[in-house]
Structures are given as structure tokens and as C-alpha cells.
Scaffold this motif. Structure first.
Motif, short mmCIF file in Angstrom:
data_model
loop_
_atom_site.label_atom_id
_atom_site.label_comp_id
_atom_site.label_asym_id
_atom_site.label_seq_id
_atom_site.Cartn_x
_atom_site.Cartn_y
_atom_site.Cartn_z
N HIS A 7 0.85 -1.20 0.00
CA HIS A 7 0.00 0.00 0.00
C HIS A 7 0.88 1.25 0.00
O HIS A 7 0.87 2.05 0.93
CB HIS A 7 -0.94 -0.05 1.19
N ILE A 8 1.62 1.41 -1.08
CA ILE A 8 2.66 2.43 -1.17
C ILE A 8 2.15 3.76 -1.71
O ILE A 8 2.80 4.79 -1.53
CB ILE A 8 3.85 1.91 -2.02
N GLY A 15 -2.86 3.13 3.63
CA GLY A 15 -1.43 2.93 3.45
C GLY A 15 -0.62 4.18 3.72
O GLY A 15 -0.90 4.91 4.68
N ALA A 16 0.39 4.43 2.90
CA ALA A 16 1.29 5.56 3.09
C ALA A 16 0.51 6.85 3.32
O ALA A 16 -0.40 7.18 2.55
CB ALA A 16 2.21 5.70 1.89
N VAL A 23 8.17 7.30 -0.15
CA VAL A 23 9.59 7.24 -0.46
C VAL A 23 10.31 6.37 0.56
O VAL A 23 11.18 5.56 0.22
CB VAL A 23 10.20 8.65 -0.52
N GLY A 24 9.94 6.50 1.84
CA GLY A 24 10.54 5.66 2.87
C GLY A 24 10.28 4.19 2.64
O GLY A 24 11.16 3.34 2.85
N MET A 25 9.07 3.85 2.20
CA MET A 25 8.75 2.46 1.88
C MET A 25 9.59 1.96 0.71
O MET A 25 10.10 0.83 0.72
CB MET A 25 7.26 2.33 1.58
N ALA A 26 9.76 2.81 -0.30
CA ALA A 26 10.59 2.42 -1.44
C ALA A 26 12.04 2.22 -1.03
O ALA A 26 12.72 1.31 -1.53
CB ALA A 26 10.48 3.48 -2.54
N HIS A 191 2.09 -1.05 4.89
CA HIS A 191 1.24 0.13 4.84
C HIS A 191 1.99 1.41 5.18
O HIS A 191 1.42 2.50 5.01
CB HIS A 191 0.06 -0.03 5.80
N SER A 192 3.21 1.31 5.70
CA SER A 192 3.94 2.52 6.09
C SER A 192 5.40 2.17 6.33
O SER A 192 5.73 1.03 6.70
CB SER A 192 3.34 3.11 7.37
N SER A 193 6.25 3.15 6.15
CA SER A 193 7.67 2.97 6.48
C SER A 193 7.93 3.21 7.96
O SER A 193 8.99 2.86 8.48
CB SER A 193 8.52 3.96 5.67
N ALA A 194 6.95 3.77 8.66
CA ALA A 194 7.16 4.19 10.05
C ALA A 194 6.69 3.17 11.07
O ALA A 194 7.11 3.20 12.23
CB ALA A 194 6.44 5.52 10.30
N HIS A 195 5.83 2.26 10.66
CA HIS A 195 5.29 1.29 11.62
C HIS A 195 4.75 0.09 10.85
O HIS A 195 4.55 0.13 9.64
CB HIS A 195 4.18 1.92 12.47
#
Length: 243
Positions: A7-8, A15-16, A23-26, A191-195
């Protein structure tokens, strides 16, 4: 590698949250050796995802990732709810297939897997589509393995969530499922780069090497199958379900 379920796309579903998160997910994916990510926003009634806008959103994200010199590309797709399939016309369905090919990432309805999922798979096949069942490990029930085996008999393939294979409380059951031949690809469903679940596949693929029946087929799971899916090709697993 290709992450088929992620879910980028920013600000479109659960998602993001924004472009920086995307970008963090990528970055996570690129660090894991992932070269492409299918953007799979929820196509279901509780998310206002406008299918006609997906191509533009994917293109905008790819421009940003190129500007960040990230060696990764985002492909079009969707996570299509079982309950939403009937309402999609052929043009809409084409826009949410993985890689804009012919494979549909199909999200089962909440609760145990039911007869309606089998009917949905049959309906999609009659419309010229192939089906990848999303995260069936969320639908635990006494007959789950038998129902998955029937879906595979109908021509569907099974996607398992990579991060769950690394969680002690889930790994034993998922490895048993894998040992029966009831997994064909791994995806992050991040769903996120943060969690939550990271955009990473390699650690989970290494766990699958512990499964005797799958050890000879890890390259097929990691590379051959995902590439064939986004290219819209026919695909048959090199191992059988062993119930």
C-alpha cells in the motif's frame, strides 16, 4: 524481486500517509533487493479509491522515486475485495490487475474462507483473469487448508505475508501451511515505512528454506512467479498441494 502487495501510494487508502512515507517504503524495498513494487490500494466499499486516477498516481510516485535516485519502480495494481468484484466492469478490472496484466490480487471477505470466495475465483476465471489470493493466513478456520487446496485446484495461487513468517506466534502455523504447498509468493502487505510490516521479503524467504518441500523452489517463489504474474503470463506451480 517484486513485491506484489504493498500500500505504497500516498493518501489513497490506509497505506502511506504522504509522499515522504511512500519514499521511505521504497527505500526499505530497495535495501532488501526489491526492484519493483505493485501499488495495491484497497478496492472495496470502505475506501474511496478512484480507479481511473491510479495510473496518474503511480506515474507521479515513479517520478519522485526517480528524482531520489532509488532503483525501484512502482507498478499499477489493486487489492480487490471479494465483495467488490461483481461491481467492476472489464475496464476497471483491467486497471487494478497486478502490473496491468491479467492477475487479480483478491482479498477474501472477513471471517473464515467461504464458498463465495470459490465462486468469485470461478467468475474471475470466466472473465479471463487469474487470481492470487491475498493473505489467507488472516482467515484461520478448521477447514482453511482444505478450502485453499480447492482454490488452487481451481487455478488460484496463494500469497502469504512475509513479515508473519518472522513472528514467533505465527511462524509455526505458516511454515506448516507452506509445507503443504499452500504458498506460492510472498509479499510485504506494508502500509507505512514508520510502523507495521516493512517492505522486505528476503528474511521470510530464508525462513521458507527450512521447508523441505519448498527448498528447491525458492527461486521460483522469489523471482519466477512474481515476474510472470506482473507480465500477465500463465503460471503453474512446480509443486503440488500435499493434503
Amino acid at each position: 524481486m517484486i513485491d506484489l502487495h504493498c500500500h505504497i501510494l500516498p493518501g489513497i487508502d490506509d497505506g502511506a500517509g504522504d509522499l515522504a512515507d511512500s519514499v521511505g517504503m521504497a527505500r526499505q524495498g530497495a535495501a532488501d533487493g526489491i526492484e519493483a513494487i505493485c501499488a495495491t490500494p484497497h478496492i472495496r466499499h470502505d475506501h474511496d479509491v478512484r480507479i481511473a486516477e491510479l495510473a496518474g498516481r503511480v506515474a507521479a510516485l515513479n517520478r519522485r522515486l526517480a528524482g531520489e535516485d532509488l532503483p525501484i519502480v512502482v507498478l499499477q495494481g489493486g487489492e480487490v475485495a471479494e465483495t467488490a468484484v461483481e461491481g467492476l466492469d472489464e475496464d476497471e478490472l483491467a486497471l487494478v490487475t497486478l502490473g496491468a496484466g491479467r492477475w487479480v490480487l483478491l482479498e477474501p471477505a472477513p471471517g473464515p474462507l467461504g464458498d463465495s470466495l470459490e465462486r468469485c475465483v470461478e467468475d474471475l476465471h470466466s472473465r479471463g483473469r487469474r487470481v492470487l489470493i491475498a493473505h489467507p493466513e488472516r482467515h484461520v478456520a478448521a477447514d482453511m487448508f482444505e478450502r485453499l487446496a480447492r482454490l488452487v485446484d481451481h487455478g488460484a495461487l496463494i500469497q502469504m505475508t512475509a513479515d508473519y513468517l518472522l513472528r514467533e506466534q505465527m511462524a509455526e502455523g505458516l511454515l506448516a501451511m507452506a509445507g503443504l504447498g499452500l504458498v506460492h509468493v510472498l509479499s510485504s502487505d506494508s502500509h507505512s515505512s514508520a510502523h507495521g510490516r516493512p517492505v522486505a521479503l528476503t528474511p521470510a524467504l530464508e525462513r521458507l528454506r527450512d521447508v523441505d518441500a519448498l527448498r528447491p523452489h525458492i527461486d521460483w517463489i522469489a523471482e519466477e512467479a512474481p515476474h510472470a504474474i506482473v507480465e500477465g503470463l500463465e503460471l503453474e506451480p512446480p509443486y503440488a498441494v500435499a493434503l
